[in-house]
Design a protein around this motif. Structure first.
Motif, PDB file in Angstrom:
ATOM      1  N   ALA A   1      10.723   2.916   4.763  1.00 17.68           N
ATOM      2  CA  ALA A   1      11.995   2.532   5.378  1.00 17.68           C
ATOM      3  C   ALA A   1      11.772   1.922   6.764  1.00 17.68           C
ATOM      4  N   ALA A   2      10.826   2.478   7.543  1.00 14.48           N
ATOM      5  CA  ALA A   2      10.528   1.935   8.876  1.00 14.48           C
ATOM      6  C   ALA A   2       9.935   0.530   8.773  1.00 14.48           C
TER       7      ALA A   2
ATOM      8  N   LEU B   1       6.084   9.255   3.067  1.00 12.31           N
ATOM      9  CA  LEU B   1       5.806   7.885   2.630  1.00 12.31           C
ATOM     10  C   LEU B   1       7.093   7.085   2.492  1.00 12.31           C
ATOM     11  N   GLN B   2       8.139   7.702   2.007  1.00 13.37           N
ATOM     12  CA  GLN B   2       9.412   7.004   1.897  1.00 13.37           C
ATOM     13  C   GLN B   2       9.979   6.657   3.285  1.00 13.37           C
ATOM     14  N   ALA B   3       9.768   7.574   4.242  1.00 13.45           N
ATOM     15  CA  ALA B   3      10.213   7.281   5.610  1.00 13.45           C
ATOM     16  C   ALA B   3       9.412   6.117   6.199  1.00 13.45           C
TER      17      ALA B   3
ATOM     18  N   GLY C   1       0.814  -1.213   0.000  1.00 17.74           N
ATOM     19  CA  GLY C   1       0.000   0.000   0.000  1.00 17.74           C
ATOM     20  C   GLY C   1       0.848   1.263   0.000  1.00 17.74           C
ATOM     21  N   VAL C   2       1.945   1.250   0.781  1.00 18.00           N
ATOM     22  CA  VAL C   2       2.836   2.414   0.826  1.00 18.00           C
ATOM     23  C   VAL C   2       3.490   2.639  -0.533  1.00 18.00           C
TER      24      VAL C   2
ATOM     25  N   ASP D   1      11.398  -2.964  10.374  1.00 15.93           N
ATOM     26  CA  ASP D   1      10.653  -3.866  11.265  1.00 15.93           C
ATOM     27  C   ASP D   1      10.578  -5.274  10.694  1.00 15.93           C
ATOM     28  N   MET D   2      10.362  -5.385   9.400  1.00 16.32           N
ATOM     29  CA  MET D   2      10.292  -6.709   8.777  1.00 16.32           C
ATOM     30  C   MET D   2      11.626  -7.426   8.869  1.00 16.32           C
ATOM     31  N   SER D   3      12.676  -6.710   8.650  1.00 16.11           N
ATOM     32  CA  SER D   3      14.002  -7.322   8.763  1.00 16.11           C
ATOM     33  C   SER D   3      14.263  -7.805  10.179  1.00 16.11           C
ATOM     34  N   GLY D   4      13.836  -7.002  11.182  1.00 15.38           N
ATOM     35  CA  GLY D   4      14.024  -7.402  12.573  1.00 15.38           C
ATOM     36  C   GLY D   4      13.233  -8.654  12.931  1.00 15.38           C
ATOM     37  N   LEU D   5      11.969  -8.734  12.495  1.00 18.30           N
ATOM     38  CA  LEU D   5      11.160  -9.921  12.785  1.00 18.30           C
ATOM     39  C   LEU D   5      11.722 -11.162  12.109  1.00 18.30           C
ATOM     40  N   MET D   6      12.122 -11.050  10.856  1.00 20.07           N
ATOM     41  CA  MET D   6      12.686 -12.210  10.150  1.00 20.07           C
ATOM     42  C   MET D   6      14.001 -12.640  10.777  1.00 20.07           C
TER      43      MET D   6
END
Length: 506
Positions: free
Chosen positions: A335-336, A330-332, A223-224, A340-345
């Motif tokens: 990036a957030a 939106l770009q920020a 969506g972003v 978060d996705m990288s941290g969860l994975m």
């Protein structure tokens, strides 16, 4: 066909010649048979009909209307069980001489054969008990059959009205105990879950929750990305509008000077290009030459000689600044989300044992919570059902026909048996005489002698009977008729006695 008639005549002649043997055997068979019939005890049958009302508006509203039908089916299947029949035996005269468990078992098996329960309609039942004990009189057997049916009705009422309420109370107590146990287990599971989540906040809810969060983040990322593309497209459009809008405008009555004319010429050139005209187009080339000439004039023109600021240009610049800020926000956000996705994975990949523990704790908690909620709902439904059955039972019981007190025996059919014994005695006597005739080598007719010997029979000699022999034969025939009549008379007398005894039971 003639041979058949001859054989019948020969058989009748053989029996008649030995009629005293036939009569003696008939007397012996009838006496023994009548004695056996007399020893058969009379059985008396008592009947009763009961009606069970199942329709109840409140029960249907509470969705427990099916309980009455289930109760009826249950009672119909279990009313003749060993436990219930033992209650009947102990509460009636059937259990007077029952002392041992073996005798009780025999009494229950005997009563099982004598009791019948059948459903004539969906909610109409007929109870039947047939009692015929040889150690009791006819009046006592009649009363005992009525007592047995009455006891069955009492058990029916107890099992369906009072029994249901007791079962509901016992069930509520059992559910309360189960709820207490499940509550303790659930509290322990909650403590384990809170302790684990305090140490690993990223794995709250287990890896299943983490997976759901990742999927949600991916959906949000898509969506972003779509919003960024739309924002960038809007920014490009506003830049195009700004490029085609002059910064200043020449008001009527004012001298715009070379700079004003240059701005207007450049705006016209941009408008031509926006319409799709290429640089080789004659109008574009002419406009370019005009712009170049005006640019030389504007360079020689002193500053401040331009027109007034264009308000449309100023508004477009502010809109461009807003859209640039939206694109950056939106770009920020993108990036957030990526962070978060990288941290969860990374958490899932780096600590598989911790993730498995999170799954186990979360699964145990959910199972215990679901079971606790189910038990809680069951207890509330059972409590409400108990209140409905106490205040207004959906099971309405009514005895339509009370147990009858039989005045005539249902079995055996003594008149039929007495006549049957008489006919059987006559038949057995005739058969015995015929068999004895067949054992002796005599011939009753000339044709039979001719067939057996295969020799022609010239003639037969008639029997010559003297007057004295004829008188003796008449005397014997009178005795035979008297003995035969006495046999029939005894049978008739027994029938009269049976009718008198049956009429005296009431």
């Amino acid at each position: 066909m003639q041979e058949v008639f001859d054989e019948i005549r020969s058989a009748l002649h053989t029996v008649w010649n030995r009629r005293w043997l036939a009569l003696g055997v008939a007397w012996a068979v009838c006496v023994v048979g009548w004695l056996m019939v007399a020893l058969i005890p009379n059985s008396y049958e008592s009947r009763a009909r009961i009606y069970v009302e199942l329709d109840d508006v409140l029960s249907k509203q509470l969705d427990i209307s099916g309980e009455g039908q289930q109760a009826i089916t249950k009672v119909r299947q279990t009313l003749t069980s060993s436990v219930n029949l033992e209650k009947v035996v102990r509460s009636t005269r059937l259990g007077e001489k029952v002392d041992t468990q073996r005798e009780m078992q025999n009494a229950i098996e005997d009563l099982t054969r004598k009791v019948e329960i059948k459903s004539t309609q969906d909610n109409l039942f007929e109870l039947t008990a047939t009692i015929g004990n040889s150690n009791l009189t006819d009046a006592e057997n009649s009363a005992l059959s009525q007592d047995v049916v009455q006891k069955l009705i009492d058990i029916f009422r107890e099992e369906n009205v009072a029994g249901n309420r007791g079962q509901v109370a016992d069930t509520i107590v059992f559910l309360d105990q189960q709820l207490d146990d499940r509550k303790k287990e659930l509290e322990a599971a909650e403590q384990r879950r809170l302790s684990f989540e305090a140490q690993h906040p990223d794995l709250i809810g287990g890896t299943g929750t983490v997976t759901n969060r990742l999927q949600s983040m991916r959906d949000e990322m898509r969506g972003v990305d779509a919003d960024i593309a739309a924002a960038q497209s809007a920014l490009a459009a506003i830049n195009g509008q700004i490029a085609s809008t002059p910064r200043t405008i020449v008001m009527p009555g004012e001298s715009g000077g070379a700079r004003g004319a240059l701005a207007q010429a450049q705006a016209q050139l941009s408008a031509m290009r926006a319409r799709g005209l290429t640089d080789s187009h004659p109008d574009i080339q002419a406009q370019k030459r005009q712009v170049a000439a005006l640019r030389e004039q504007a360079a020689d023109e002193p500053s401040g000689a331009g027109g007034s600021p264009n308000p449309a240009y100023t508004s477009l610049v502010s809109i461009r600044a807003e859209r640039q800020a939206n694109v950056q926000a939106l770009q920020a956000r993108k990036a957030a989300l990526q962070s978060d996705m990288s941290g969860l994975m990374a958490t899932q990949a780096d600590e598989p044992a911790v993730a498995a523990e999170a799954n186990r704790i979360s699964r145990d908690y959910e199972v215990l919570k679901e079971k606790y909620d189910e038990l809680l709902n069951n207890r509330e439904e059972m409590r409400l059902r108990g209140q409905v059955e106490t205040e207004r039972s959906a099971f309405q019981f009514e005895v339509i026909d009370p147990p009858t007190a039989p005045t005539r025996p249902a079995a055996p059919n003594r008149p039929l048996l007495l006549v049957g014994v008489l006919l059987a005695g006559l038949g057995i006597g005739a058969g015995a005489a015929f068999v004895m005739g067949q054992l002796k080598s005599s011939f009753t007719t000339a044709d039979k002698l001719e067939r057996v010997m295969d020799l022609p029979v010239i003639g037969t000699v008639s029997r010559v009977v003297t007057a004295q022999a004829r008188q003796f034969e008449k005397s014997r025939m009178k005795k035979f008729y008297a003995a035969s009549g006495a046999l029939a008379g005894v049978c008739l007398l027994l029938l009269v006695v049976e009718m008198i005894q049956v009429g005296s039971v009431a």
